[in-house]
Design an enzyme around this catalytic site. Structure first.
Site, mmCIF file in Angstrom:
data_model
loop_
_atom_site.group_PDB
_atom_site.id
_atom_site.type_symbol
_atom_site.label_atom_id
_atom_site.label_comp_id
_atom_site.label_asym_id
_atom_site.label_seq_id
_atom_site.Cartn_x
_atom_site.Cartn_y
_atom_site.Cartn_z
ATOM 1 N N CYS A 298 -0.375 3.663 10.505
ATOM 2 C CA CYS A 298 0.231 4.571 10.108
ATOM 3 C C CYS A 298 0.920 5.485 10.872
ATOM 4 O O CYS A 298 0.003 6.043 11.696
ATOM 5 C CB CYS A 298 -0.676 5.199 8.899
ATOM 6 S SG CYS A 298 0.333 6.507 7.969
ATOM 7 N N GLY B 126 -3.659 3.780 0.993
ATOM 8 C CA GLY B 126 -4.513 3.580 1.947
ATOM 9 C C GLY B 126 -5.657 4.887 1.591
ATOM 10 O O GLY B 126 -5.696 5.845 1.307
ATOM 11 N N SER C 4 0.925 -1.226 -0.001
ATOM 12 C CA SER C 4 -0.169 -0.043 -0.090
ATOM 13 C C SER C 4 0.757 1.338 0.097
ATOM 14 O O SER C 4 1.837 1.267 0.714
ATOM 15 C CB SER C 4 -0.854 -0.205 1.414
ATOM 16 O OG SER C 4 -1.487 1.244 1.267
ATOM 17 N N GLY D 266 7.361 -2.949 -1.284
ATOM 18 C CA GLY D 266 6.882 -1.566 -1.104
ATOM 19 C C GLY D 266 8.172 -0.748 -1.896
ATOM 20 O O GLY D 266 8.175 -0.521 -3.193
ATOM 21 N N LEU E 260 -1.161 10.038 4.172
ATOM 22 C CA LEU E 260 -2.154 9.413 3.492
ATOM 23 C C LEU E 260 -3.169 10.271 2.704
ATOM 24 O O LEU E 260 -4.425 10.576 2.710
ATOM 25 C CB LEU E 260 -3.264 9.181 4.742
ATOM 26 C CG LEU E 260 -2.778 7.732 5.517
ATOM 27 C CD1 LEU E 260 -3.976 7.777 6.758
ATOM 28 C CD2 LEU E 260 -3.039 6.785 4.568
HETATM 29 C C1 LIG Z 1 5.567 6.410 0.150
HETATM 30 C C2 LIG Z 1 4.841 5.301 0.985
HETATM 31 C C3 LIG Z 1 3.613 5.208 1.179
HETATM 32 C C4 LIG Z 1 2.893 4.303 2.077
HETATM 33 N N1 LIG Z 1 1.505 4.366 2.210
HETATM 34 C C5 LIG Z 1 0.845 3.595 3.050
HETATM 35 C C6 LIG Z 1 -0.426 3.579 3.257
HETATM 36 O O1 LIG Z 1 -1.174 4.378 2.881
HETATM 37 N N2 LIG Z 1 -1.398 2.494 4.105
HETATM 38 C C7 LIG Z 1 -0.310 1.646 4.476
HETATM 39 O O2 LIG Z 1 -0.744 0.799 5.189
HETATM 40 N N3 LIG Z 1 1.163 1.553 4.445
HETATM 41 C C8 LIG Z 1 1.612 2.560 3.596
HETATM 42 N N4 LIG Z 1 3.017 2.453 3.596
HETATM 43 C C9 LIG Z 1 3.666 1.446 4.111
HETATM 44 C C10 LIG Z 1 4.154 0.057 3.161
HETATM 45 O O3 LIG Z 1 2.972 -0.307 2.632
HETATM 46 C C11 LIG Z 1 4.994 -0.974 3.657
HETATM 47 O O4 LIG Z 1 4.372 -1.363 4.967
HETATM 48 C C12 LIG Z 1 6.358 -0.012 4.419
HETATM 49 O O5 LIG Z 1 6.724 0.800 3.320
HETATM 50 C C13 LIG Z 1 7.138 -1.338 4.561
HETATM 51 O O6 LIG Z 1 7.545 -2.037 3.068
HETATM 52 P P1 LIG Z 1 9.040 -1.686 2.199
HETATM 53 O O7 LIG Z 1 10.199 -1.377 3.035
HETATM 54 O O8 LIG Z 1 8.716 -2.823 1.348
HETATM 55 O O9 LIG Z 1 8.565 -0.442 1.583
HETATM 56 C C14 LIG Z 1 3.502 3.441 2.672
HETATM 57 C C15 LIG Z 1 5.116 3.359 2.253
HETATM 58 C C16 LIG Z 1 5.523 4.142 1.455
HETATM 59 C C17 LIG Z 1 7.395 4.113 1.433
#
Ligand SMILES: Cc1cc2nc3c(=O)[nH]c(=O)nc-3n(C[C@H](O)[C@H](O)[C@H](O)COP(=O)(O)O)c2cc1C
Ligand SMILES: Cc1cc2nc3c(=O)[nH]c(=O)nc-3n(C[C@H](O)[C@H](O)[C@H](O)COP(=O)(O)OP(=O)(O)OC[C@H]3O[C@@H](n4cnc5c(N)ncnc54)[C@H](O)[C@@H]3O)c2cc1C
Ligand code: FES
Lengths: 250, 307
Positions: free
Chosen positions: B127, B44, B19, B262, B71
């Protein structure tokens, strides 16, 4: 928006100043698709995030990129040599300068904001350029524009002072349909104010820190206001060029 | 070899876009078709549109990044109208990620999303970017349980609760959420973090703090997925810093039945495809009928203080 992630060979590398680099990279697909105002997002070895750099101009199979060493990433990128490979994501940005809509424009560049205007010059029938720099040593690409007026803060070359007076002179002629600008925010504010005074459409290229560069992360949004409606578009995908009258430059 | 059933939903492979990093699925189509992935967890969604935090929203760090997007999203109704039809037209499992300020808001979102095209609800109780809401739920077992129960009561879809790593005991939260009726867990969300520009003495992010993601958090994710998946009976979706097929295999061995990718996509837009392909090769090389055979297969060292 069609873009590519390609591993491109660096064709040439020269320096415009001690810290401003001028490279051509072999990238046939991106070069064929690129439009004025678009940018690429470049992977730099040892850094997690890509670095956004404007497309300065294109040949049939290559992109020209001009960038300044600002921090560690661009410093590392400056060490690139002809023959090295560069991972390039682009061309990016759904909205560039409207060189398809206008025949003529005044191009206003501040420092490292100058390079993308070269692509505009190549795509317009008629243009003038007002380019502002700190001093003579910082002047880049002045010989690559038509009807160019260079300005320096210290008067060491061209007009002594900022871009306002020379821009107003070109605006007064009434012979240009639009103003395209790229540079620091204070300069953009001044450009927009003058263009409004002469009732000429003005388009400005914005910068924001980016992660994806393609519109997926919402890391790069700016603010625009049209009438009473505020929007928060993404600089990378919805820009990077915006209507100067709508963009909120704070 | 890669297809898996998670919460009764068929995933052609266990690789899912995380997400907030993949928009609503359109952005990367010109690099890799969306259908390459097993699923997508969309940005989200909140009840009303949100304009997010003031810029800058992105900072870099060795091996990762901070974000304080806050968000930003057009609201659930716009998502349903403008983005869901596109996702529905694709052969991919769709996970709707929701965020609210109160358990009622979460429940209302789950109700609105009880429509064809949405396969799973992912409840973001973690979040770290929003001053109100978000954070407090995920850091407190009671609040986390209350949100879970509210969503479960309202949702017609399977409910996966997404945990924050910004807690002392992930096990305590995992158990509370399971007890409240969650069908699955996903973890980890970002770790609250901060960078300061030493020239201006100001934080780089406009919001001062943001969430750390990328390879920097991978070992934390592996540990937490391991701990959480051992503590509960419901399945776990793992994420946090996964960049390579090897990373995906590692977190699956720790206990993740499926994997979200992500920030890795920002560095290499082909990363999700390389991971899917790599998992297939791993199955072939190791004679596995299905990649799910490795889930939770870590062989923990015996703890022996007498060595
Ligand atoms: C730019 C950005 C926006 C994100 N927005 C959301 C979100 O809207 N809702 C959510 O549950 N997690 C959000 N996340 C968290 C990611 O879904 C994920 O849990 C987190 O980045 C760890 O994974 P990664 O290291 O592979 O990015 C966001 C992450 C990033 C980098
Ligand atoms: C659409 C666009 C086009 C650009 N075109 C050019 C160009 O043609 N030539 C040129 O020299 N520069 C250009 N820039 C600015 C260039 O991207 C930054 O100077 C560069 O990212 C700085 O990286 P660094 O590692 O040297 O600095 P650091 O400060 O160490 O970078 C840390 C992080 O902040 C980001 N960052 C820092 N400054 C900026 C900035 N001004 N804009 C965006 N991100 C920033 C970096 O990308 C990196 O993620 C452009 C920026 C954008 C958004
Ligand atoms: S940098 Fe990701 S949306 Fe612009």
């Amino acid at each position: 928006m069609e873009f590519f992630q390609e591993f491109c060979a660096v064709i040439s590398h020269s320096n415009l100043t001690e810290t401003i680099h001028d490279i051509w990279v072999h990238s046939p697909k991106a070069a064929a698709a690129a439009l004025p105002g678009q940018f690429v997002n470049i992977k730099v070895k040892g850094f997690f995030l890509r670095r956004p750099i404007s497309i300065c101009e294109v040949s049939s199979d290559a992109l020209r990129l001009v960038f300044e060493e600002r921090g560690e990433g661009t410093k590392a990128l400056g060490g690139i040599m002809p023959g090295d490979g560069l991972d390039v994501l682009g061309p990016l940005g759904n909205r560039g300068f409207s060189t398809d809509k206008y025949e003529s424009a005044i191009l206003v560049g501040g420092g490292i904001g100058t390079p993308p205007l070269k692509f505009c010059r190549n795509s317009l029938n008629k243009s003038a350029a007002v380019l502002g720099f700190r001093n003579e040593a910082q002047v880049i690409m002045a010989g690559e524009f038509a009807n160019v007026q260079v300005c320096t803060d210290d008067g060491s070359r061209g007009h002594h002072g900022n871009i306002k007076k020379p821009l107003e002179k070109f605006l007064k002629t009434g012979s240009y349909e639009a103003v395209f600008a790229c540079g620091p925010k204070p300069m953009l504010r001044a450009v927009v104010a003058l263009a409004e005074k002469y009732n000429v459409p003005v388009e400005i290229s914005l910068e924001e820190r980016m992660a994806c560069g393609v519109g997926a992360c919402l890391g790069c949004t700016c603010k625009t206001v049209v009438g009473n409606t505020a929007s928060y578009p993404r600089v990378c995908k919805d820009g990077p060029v915006f209507d100067g009258k709508a963009a909120v430059l704070c | 070899m890669l297809s898996t059933t998670f919460l009764g939903v068929n995933f052609k492979n266990p690789i899912i876009a995380a997400s907030g990093t993949y928009g609503y699925g359109r952005e990367y189509e010109s690099i890799i078709p969306l259908e390459t992935l097993g699923g997508i967890s969309v940005k989200g969604t909140t009840l009303l549109p949100r304009s997010g935090n003031k810029p800058p929203r992105i900072a870099e760090t060795p091996s990762g990044m901070l974000n304080s997007v806050g968000l930003q999203n057009p609201g659930v109704d716009a998502f349903i109208k403008n983005d869901l039809p596109y996702l529905r037209s694709k052969d991919i499992a769709v996970i709707a990620n929701i965020s609210g300020n109160t358990p009622d808001e979460y429940a209302e979102l789950a109700r609105k999303l009880d429509i064809p095209g949405v396969d799973i609800i992912e409840v973001n109780i973690s979040c770290p970017n929003i001053r109100e809401g978000g954070k407090s739920f995920g850091a407190d077992p009671k609040a986390a349980g209350a949100v879970t129960a509210a969503v479960k009561a309202a949702a017609g879809k399977p409910v996966m609760v997404k945990l924050t790593p910004n807690v002392t005991s992930i096990v305590e939260i995992a158990k509370a959420v399971e007890a409240a009726g969650a069908d699955a867990l996903s973890l980890i969300n970002t770790l609250t973090a901060m960078r300061i520009d030493i020239k201006t003495k100001k934080p780089i992010l406009g919001n001062n703090t943001g969430g750390l993601s990328g390879p920097a958090i991978f070992p934390v994710a592996v540990r937490m997925v391991y701990e959480a998946s051992r503590a509960v009976k419901i399945p776990v979706c793992g994420m946090g810093g996964i960049e390579t097929p090897e990373d995906a295999i590692e977190i699956m061995m720790a206990g993740a039945a499926c994997v979200q990718i992500g920030a890795a996509i920002f560095r290499d837009a082909y990363a999700p495809k390389k991971i899917v392909d790599g998992l297939g090769e791993y199955c072939t090389e190791n004679g596995l009928k299905n990649i799910s055979e490795i889930v939770g297969s870590v062989k923990f060292n015996e703890r022996d203080n007498q060595w």
